[in-house]
Design a protein around this motif. Structure first.
Motif, short mmCIF file in Angstrom:
data_model
loop_
_atom_site.label_atom_id
_atom_site.label_comp_id
_atom_site.label_asym_id
_atom_site.label_seq_id
_atom_site.Cartn_x
_atom_site.Cartn_y
_atom_site.Cartn_z
N ALA A 126 0.83 -1.21 0.00
CA ALA A 126 0.00 0.00 0.00
C ALA A 126 0.86 1.26 0.00
N GLU A 127 1.95 1.24 0.73
CA GLU A 127 2.84 2.40 0.79
C GLU A 127 3.39 2.73 -0.59
N VAL A 128 3.76 1.71 -1.36
CA VAL A 128 4.27 1.94 -2.71
C VAL A 128 3.19 2.58 -3.59
N LEU A 129 1.97 2.07 -3.48
CA LEU A 129 0.87 2.62 -4.27
C LEU A 129 0.54 4.05 -3.85
N SER A 149 -2.60 -1.41 6.04
CA SER A 149 -3.27 -2.24 5.04
C SER A 149 -3.95 -1.36 4.00
N TYR A 150 -5.27 -1.49 3.86
CA TYR A 150 -6.00 -0.72 2.86
C TYR A 150 -6.50 0.62 3.39
N ARG A 151 -6.27 0.92 4.66
CA ARG A 151 -6.87 2.08 5.32
C ARG A 151 -5.88 3.24 5.37
N HIS A 152 -6.19 4.33 4.67
CA HIS A 152 -5.26 5.47 4.61
C HIS A 152 -6.02 6.78 4.80
N CYS A 153 -5.31 7.88 4.80
CA CYS A 153 -5.91 9.15 5.22
C CYS A 153 -5.59 10.25 4.21
N LEU A 154 -6.59 11.07 3.92
CA LEU A 154 -6.44 12.27 3.11
C LEU A 154 -6.80 13.47 3.98
N ILE A 155 -5.94 14.47 4.02
CA ILE A 155 -6.25 15.72 4.71
C ILE A 155 -6.56 16.78 3.67
N TRP A 156 -7.72 17.39 3.81
CA TRP A 156 -8.18 18.45 2.92
C TRP A 156 -8.09 19.76 3.69
N LYS A 157 -7.10 20.58 3.37
CA LYS A 157 -6.88 21.82 4.08
C LYS A 157 -8.04 22.78 3.82
N LYS A 158 -8.63 23.30 4.91
CA LYS A 158 -9.75 24.25 4.83
C LYS A 158 -10.87 23.68 3.94
N GLY A 159 -11.14 22.39 4.15
CA GLY A 159 -12.13 21.71 3.31
C GLY A 159 -13.52 21.73 3.89
N MET A 160 -14.35 20.81 3.40
CA MET A 160 -15.73 20.71 3.83
C MET A 160 -16.05 19.25 4.18
N VAL A 161 -16.91 19.06 5.17
CA VAL A 161 -17.43 17.73 5.46
C VAL A 161 -18.56 17.47 4.48
N VAL A 162 -18.38 16.50 3.60
CA VAL A 162 -19.37 16.19 2.57
C VAL A 162 -19.83 14.75 2.74
N PRO A 163 -21.05 14.43 2.29
CA PRO A 163 -21.54 13.05 2.39
C PRO A 163 -20.71 12.12 1.50
N LEU A 164 -20.27 11.01 2.07
CA LEU A 164 -19.46 10.03 1.35
C LEU A 164 -19.90 8.63 1.77
#
Length: 400
Positions: A126-129, A149-164
């Motif tokens: 996963a790290e390579v990908l 494993s398959y669980r990773h994180c994206l930080i969105w600077k000054k972003g919005m909480v949107v339905p996902l």
């Protein structure tokens, strides 16, 4: 007095015809839990408040004594705590799963989600990908962080909480109607497929008969969490033993200890014995009052829809964790109270979480009166004990 929670993630289920109308918990061979049940309080607890999503985030906060309606700010921010991400006010954390999408369709929207975990891809692969994704997609607004494993994180600077939409809720389904309306996130998700579909790591996985991790899937958005100290709240020094970032992140946020067990991977073949040994050592040698042993395997098998493997996961939990903890604590002579329960059901029939109440077992080593009782959903319902506010269950554990 020592206190232990053994949490079989997603262990609860619904009656299954193939099991003669029993649930996996009722049908599995669980001599340790059934032995404890004869001397325990058995009942049902509602770990997910009305109106909230039945996730491991809300449910485990409840079991730890934190009202999700007060403390919950999203799943990914809790995982970000464990990864070591420093969130600022206004930042949004989003879970970035590596998933397997079908590849034969012409458009992204027509694809189906085949596996929410890409065959539980290794963290090393996963790290390579993720590095390939970061090279093309990372910028001043979006940063990616490798998790487990398959669980990773994206930080969105000054972003919005949107339905996902959580990917494990839509296994086997066409993804078009579940894609986000947020243009920036959708564009990155589509671009990730182009980056990953022919990556050497995935080509090698295909040769081995493994699912490729050919796309990111974003979900679980939330803001910076504000949890209070577990020790200040309950006057107990606590430690978390888990393989998944969510639980370890909750421990970071509540200032509990975290023990990393070698070989613990969140899958069916995790290091069960290592988790049991780590908990006992923390309680008897390292001065901890409270140990939380989290085992992910029943949940993962529920998401896969594998009845056989879910039964196996429950039996492993019983013999390789609960029995070993019980034997070690009794051999030590230390009085202890142990709470055993799932966080939520993950029925194999629906392959996702539900918000139904779950059965709990509360054992006190000082009480030896026996009665005719076993541990499963039907027996817990029959006992008539129901805790409506799940975050209050821990108060029963700490009662003297």
């Amino acid at each position: 007095m020592k206190y232990i929670v053994v949490l079989g993630d997603g262990m609860a289920d619904r009656p299954i015809d193939a099991l003669g109308g029993k649930t996996p918990l009722a049908a599995a061979e669980t001599p340790a839990m059934d032995s404890l049940a004869r001397k325990s309080e058995i009942g049902m607890v509602k770990t997910v408040p009305e109106g909230m999503s039945p996730g491991s985030d809300t449910a485990n906060l409840s079991v730890l004594g934190y009202d999700p309606k007060v403390y919950y700010s999203g799943r990914s921010p809790l995982e970000a705590l464990n990864i070591g991400v420093r969130m600022e006010q206004g930042d949004i954390a989003i879970r970035a799963n590596l998933v397997t999408l079908s590849e034969e369709e012409e458009t992204y929207e027509e694809k189906h989600i085949l596996d929410h975990s890409a065959d539980e891809i290794s963290t090393e692969e996963a790290e390579v990908l993720l590095q390939a994704v970061k090279k093309e997609l990372e910028n001043g607004m979006f940063q990616f962080y490798t998790g487990t494993s398959y669980r990773h994180c994206l930080i969105w600077k000054k972003g919005m909480v949107v339905p996902l939409t959580p990917p494990h809720d839509i296994r086997g389904k066409k993804i078009g109607e579940y894609l986000t309306d947020e243009a920036l996130l959708l564009a990155m998700q589509k671009k990730s497929y182009e980056i990953l579909k022919n990556h050497p790591v995935n080509l090698e996985r295909k040769k081995k008969g493994l699912n490729p991790a050919n796309s990111l899937w974003f979900w679980g958005a939330g803001t910076k969490p504000a949890l209070s100290s577990f020790e200040e709240k309950f006057h107990k020094k606590g430690v978390m033993i888990s393989a998944v970032d969510l639980l370890k992140g909750i421990a970071v946020g509540t200032e509990m200890g975290n023990i990393a067990v070698e070989g613990a991977n969140g899958g069916l073949h995790t290091n069960y014995e290592g988790k049991a040994a780590a908990a006992v050592s923390a309680l008897l040698k390292d001065g901890y009052d409270f140990a939380y042993i989290h085992v992910e395997a029943p949940d993962e098998m529920g998401h896969q829809g594998s009845l056989e493997k879910k039964l196996q996961a429950i039996e492993y939990l019983d013999t390789r964790v609960i029995q070993r903890v019980k034997d070690s604590m009794e051999e030590s002579g230390e009085a202890y109270r142990m709470l055993i329960l799932p966080d939520h059901p993950t029925p194999v029939s629906v392959k996702t979480h539900t918000a139904d109440p779950v059965p709990y077992l509360l054992y006190d080593s000082r009480k030896q009166e026996e009665r005719d009782c076993v541990y499963n959903e039907a027996e817990a319902l029959r006992q008539g004990n129901l805790i409506q506010e799940g975050y209050r269950l821990i108060e029963k554990l700490f009662e003297e």
